[in-house]
Design a protein around this motif. Structure first.
Motif, mmCIF file in Angstrom:
data_model
loop_
_atom_site.group_PDB
_atom_site.id
_atom_site.type_symbol
_atom_site.label_atom_id
_atom_site.label_comp_id
_atom_site.label_asym_id
_atom_site.label_seq_id
_atom_site.Cartn_x
_atom_site.Cartn_y
_atom_site.Cartn_z
ATOM 1 N N TYR A 1 -8.097 -1.589 1.069
ATOM 2 C CA TYR A 1 -6.936 -2.073 0.341
ATOM 3 C C TYR A 1 -7.051 -3.563 0.035
ATOM 4 C CZ TYR A 1 -2.065 -2.746 -0.997
ATOM 5 O OH TYR A 1 -0.920 -3.040 -1.692
ATOM 6 N N LEU B 1 -8.625 1.713 5.955
ATOM 7 C CA LEU B 1 -7.578 1.564 4.936
ATOM 8 C C LEU B 1 -7.339 0.086 4.633
ATOM 9 C CD1 LEU B 1 -5.028 4.277 6.142
ATOM 10 C CD2 LEU B 1 -6.186 4.237 3.924
ATOM 11 N N ILE C 1 0.335 4.949 0.731
ATOM 12 C CA ILE C 1 -0.705 5.822 1.264
ATOM 13 C C ILE C 1 -0.232 7.261 1.273
ATOM 14 C CG2 ILE C 1 -2.181 6.305 3.245
ATOM 15 C CD1 ILE C 1 -1.742 3.384 4.103
ATOM 16 N N LYS D 1 -6.814 2.773 -4.957
ATOM 17 C CA LYS D 1 -7.764 1.722 -4.584
ATOM 18 C C LYS D 1 -8.895 2.249 -3.734
ATOM 19 C CE LYS D 1 -5.222 -2.600 -4.758
ATOM 20 N NZ LYS D 1 -5.095 -3.890 -4.062
ATOM 21 N N ALA E 1 0.851 -1.194 0.000
ATOM 22 C CA ALA E 1 0.000 0.000 0.000
ATOM 23 C C ALA E 1 0.880 1.236 0.000
ATOM 24 C CB ALA E 1 -0.896 -0.004 1.227
ATOM 25 N N MET F 1 -3.521 4.640 -2.166
ATOM 26 C CA MET F 1 -4.558 4.868 -1.155
ATOM 27 C C MET F 1 -4.474 6.329 -0.702
ATOM 28 S SD MET F 1 -6.025 1.845 -0.461
ATOM 29 C CE MET F 1 -6.912 2.240 1.025
#
Lengths: 568, 550
Positions: A508, A504, A219, A320, A217, A296
């Motif tokens: 995700y 999150l 972010i 996403k 991820a 993200m």
């Protein structure tokens, strides 16, 4: 919460150089640019947008607003709220010595800190208010990060803009922009203190560290940058995510925390006292970087989402999901969605059950007493109080005041809430019926002009007027002194941060197709999980269903335990 | 109130077992709904209400009379449970004033074999004895005083007759409170034909009073199963009259019409259903695509739910415990299993009296609420040895097991505010080494070989129905909600409601609440035009979005 006391009584307060609500003197040494005049203009605007966010939803709007009202009645107010914050009893003593609103208070003694806070509060306010246009998050806990605004080195720092400085952390990395990397040690200490108060996030970190649910991820985040946020970011990182972060408010950043994060390898672009230009520059630096594309978004207020949407629309293809926690940001997302322009799934964590209850009911239940005590030293027993509005905020206020022996009246417009007030033992009245006799008037309706000049004229001498709800709009501010004070316990912040982390993870890891291009509420199961992570704080022992019982109830043993429409 | 009834007890036991099994579906469903704790099985209903009449003026006397009746009635009622499916709490309130005046002295002829004519010469009804009409009228008048909301609705809407042309066929408990509802519907322009949704709940004199005024009522206390369906059929199947609205409690009427008169069913404008079970059946019909008219689920309306669960239980837990055990609450350690609406009510009441309250929960959100409300959240086993009172309200089964019962301290009171008999494993106490002693009506001492005794209330059935009352005010909320749902469905423009099950519109829900505010001399604030605009609301509501949690 802002407390307003009828002028007659407030003479002494005035001596303390408390600016009136309207004309805030720009005496902030920190940020000389005072834009206090913006206040009147901005407030209604913000109020309007919040109301619009949930037009019919006075409740939730109120919740948001109320919550905000309390902390950030509107962005404009946020600064005040935060500035007022000090380590309150709920936060462990450890934090006490890091003064929440940025004063240096090495001694962990509450008393001292309170004093220190009191002074700073007014200095800071005007400038913060001026900046409100940038800080849109008006959900209560989104602002909690203010609590320990940078305190160590502000005044002694040089005046060079961080943008003009070249800094590197001890590993030679320079991909960040903060006030002073040398403050990292101080920041680390604050983060460690916050960790102790956020056992839920730490537990989540431990539980999920093995499986790394956020591996891969990337972010990009835009929130208040405080010790609590740092705990969240480091949790995300421990779960496998890469993070780049900017501040959602130009004044809320704790410089030393930002330094500690940068030292820890996070690309943080934020400092206390950014200009509007700095603000967008920081966001841009977060997003626009060679060889790294976020997948993200964690947003608080919607500014980051807005920026990406405007400047880097192609970036959305790889996103996403968006996690948004403020009322305003959520409102913007719903508008996008309505216009068919939302091209990724978004999660509205503002309206999750656990967060809502803590932002409004539980938080206000405590802060109403605290706020009034600190400002007026009023004794509640036997006092006649009228609370305008019986939503979550009003329910909290009434419960607390009743417990202190006050005689509480309620005004309401919604018959269902009105009936609840009746059944809870409160007299339901119209404001004009009791205005002459009450000692305290508390507004928490999310509405405007709930208390008008005519009401104010008829109040008895020494009547305290305060607002737990929306900004200044509830009380038709005239010659009133406007004090503002409030704390958001770290526990409430912990609820918010945990909710964000889980949202999150959910977005995700969701299988293709579970979430479409729409705005979703946090799944019930995640909501329950947030709550369960906080139960150990109370040494609460949850009962587990036996297989037989689960079958009997038609439930999964691990939840969700309630249908979506359950009201709690 | 102390009458050991040996034989009846045995029968009760069997009957309740049966209830347990057959109620399964409903329970399952209910467990997942908001109202999970409010359901009542037949058996409990009957007991409850017989035990506690609502006529305040003559309460004492009636209690005695009914107390006796209670046990003779119970087994049959339990046996009859298949007919009475309404398990939402307030749907049962009508029980409260079960016919008391003339029952025993009445002749034994079945009402079906008698021809009776009211004073206007009409004989389109079938009740026990039309001559009891005056008694019934008195009861209705008493009920009217407690149901000011319906009366004010009657006044407000009488001129516009929002139900003009409505032909309502109803199947509910027939009590004084229902009579107020029926007469309100009539005053608003409707024609009504009515039958009972329960073979024992009918107040004969109220049925007589209704018949006397021209409402076609087919119901008496103590119908047989055959009588029950015959009554329903007589309601529907009549020359020159076809219903266009259904008010149902339990779904039996809807079921009958759906099976027997599908053509009539198609002309129905809407169904109003108030029980959990009935609603469940409607959702099933709808799921199967067989629901061909709009239906309204009034069971889950906010106002009704709050009163059925939170407010009602908050009072009845104290009342029920006091009546049965005379326990003093101050300083007592109490564990409440489950912190839903019912649990919240119980905890609030007990805390207010100075009890030390523990909570057990499975749902972390509710558990966190309990923490924040100042209750220790524990597992039952952790406190089982030290508590003085155990209250279950989970909707689950076997929450209190024999193992735990074994470890309780002497004199511990065990009772159930939740679902049916399943929460406490009472069956496990029916072993030879334990002695059961009925010390009062609804109170059993279960004695262990070592002399320890626990006090089991209502044999694990719902305490607030068995040992307390459902206030008429709560019934008034239900009846008003039903009336408004009927008005809404009947007057809805074409297309607003499809062939589906709907919740009561928020605005109606708010209206129900507003009609009851007068009782509290509560003065609602009105939005100014400017404020309404600011909030983006209509001045008259609805004031909240649908997902608002109150």
């Amino acid at each position: 919460m802002s407390v307003q006391v009828v002028a007659a009584k407030m003479a002494e307060v005035e001596l303390k150089d408390v600016p009136t609500g309207k004309d805030l003197p720009a005496e902030s040494p920190v940020t000389p640019t005072s834009e206090g005049k913006n206040l009147p203009r901005n407030d209604p605007h913000e109020a309007g947008s919040a109301a619009a966010a949930s037009p019919t939803a006075e409740p939730s709007a109120k919740a948001g607003e109320g919550g905000t009202g309390l902390l950030t009645p509107n962005p404009a107010k946020m600064p005040q709220a935060s500035s007022m914050k000090r380590s309150d009893p709920q936060q462990n003593g450890g934090e006490a010595f890091v003064n929440r609103d940025g004063t240096v208070a090495e001694a962990p003694r509450m008393k001292k800190i309170q004093f220190a806070d009191q002074k700073q509060e007014f200095n800071k306010r005007p400038s913060k208010i001026g900046r409100r246009s940038l800080s849109r998050s008006i959900s209560q806990s989104s602002t909690d990060s203010y609590s320990s605004a940078a305190s160590y080195t502000d005044s002694s720092d040089d005046e060079t803009s961080p943008r003009d400085k070249q800094q590197k952390n001890s590993k030679g990395n320079g991909d960040f922009c903060i006030k002073n990397i040398k403050q990292a040690d101080f920041g680390r200490r604050e983060i460690e203190i916050a960790e102790q108060e956020m056992p839920a996030l730490m537990a989540l970190r431990k539980r999920a560290q093995g499986e790394k649910p956020l591996a891969g991820a990337k972010i990009v985040g835009c929130t208040h940058i405080t010790a609590q946020t740092a705990v969240l970011m480091e949790t995300l990182s421990a779960l496998g995510a890469q993070c780049r972060w900017a501040a959602c408010n130009i004044y809320s950043t704790q410089n030393e925390v930002a330094a500690a994060l940068a030292e820890g390898g996070f690309s943080v672009f934020a400092w206390k006292g950014e200009s509007e230009d700095d603000f967008w520059w920081c966001i841009d630096r977060c997003v626009n970087v060679e060889g790294w594309q976020p997948n993200m978004i964690l947003d608080d207020g919607g500014d980051l989402t807005h920026w990406i949407y405007k400047k880097y629309p192609s970036m959305f293809k790889k996103i996403k999901g968006i996690v948004e926690e403020s009322v305003t940001g959520v409102h913007r997302l719903y508008q996008l969605s309505k216009a068919g322009k939302l091209c990724v799934p978004a999660m509205n964590v503002n309206d999750s059950v656990t967060k809502q209850k803590f932002d409004n009911l539980y938080c206000c239940r405590e802060s109403i007493l605290d706020g009034l005590k600190r400002t007026t030293d009023v004794m509640f027993g036997g006092k006649q109080v009228v609370v305008c509005g019986y939503g979550e905020v009003g329910k909290g206020c009434c419960a607390a005041l009743k417990a202190m022996g006050s005689i509480v009246y309620v005004t309401e417009i919604d018959p269902i809430c009105a009936l609840q007030a009746c059944m809870d033992g409160f007299r339901l009245v119209k404001l004009t019926e009791v205005i002459r006799q009450v000692d305290i008037v508390i507004t928490c309706t999310g509405n405007k002009n709930v208390v008008v000049r005519e009401n104010l004229d008829r109040m008895k001498n020494g009547c305290i007027v305060c607002n737990m709800g929306h900004s200044n709009t509830e009380i038709d501010v005239g010659r009133l002194l406007n004090l503002s004070c409030s704390t958001v316990p770290t526990f409430v912040l912990s609820i918010t941060a945990t909710t964000q982390a889980l949202a999150l993870i959910e977005l995700y890891n969701a299988p293709e197709g579970r979430y479409k291009q729409d705005v979703y509420l946090l799944p019930k199961k995640m909501d329950e999980y947030v709550a369960s992570l906080h139960l150990p704080t109370f040494d609460a022992h949850l009962t587990e269903l036996s297989d037989e019982q689960a079958k009997y109830l038609g439930l999964n043993k691990n939840g969700p335990f309630k249908p979506n429409y359950y009201r709690y």
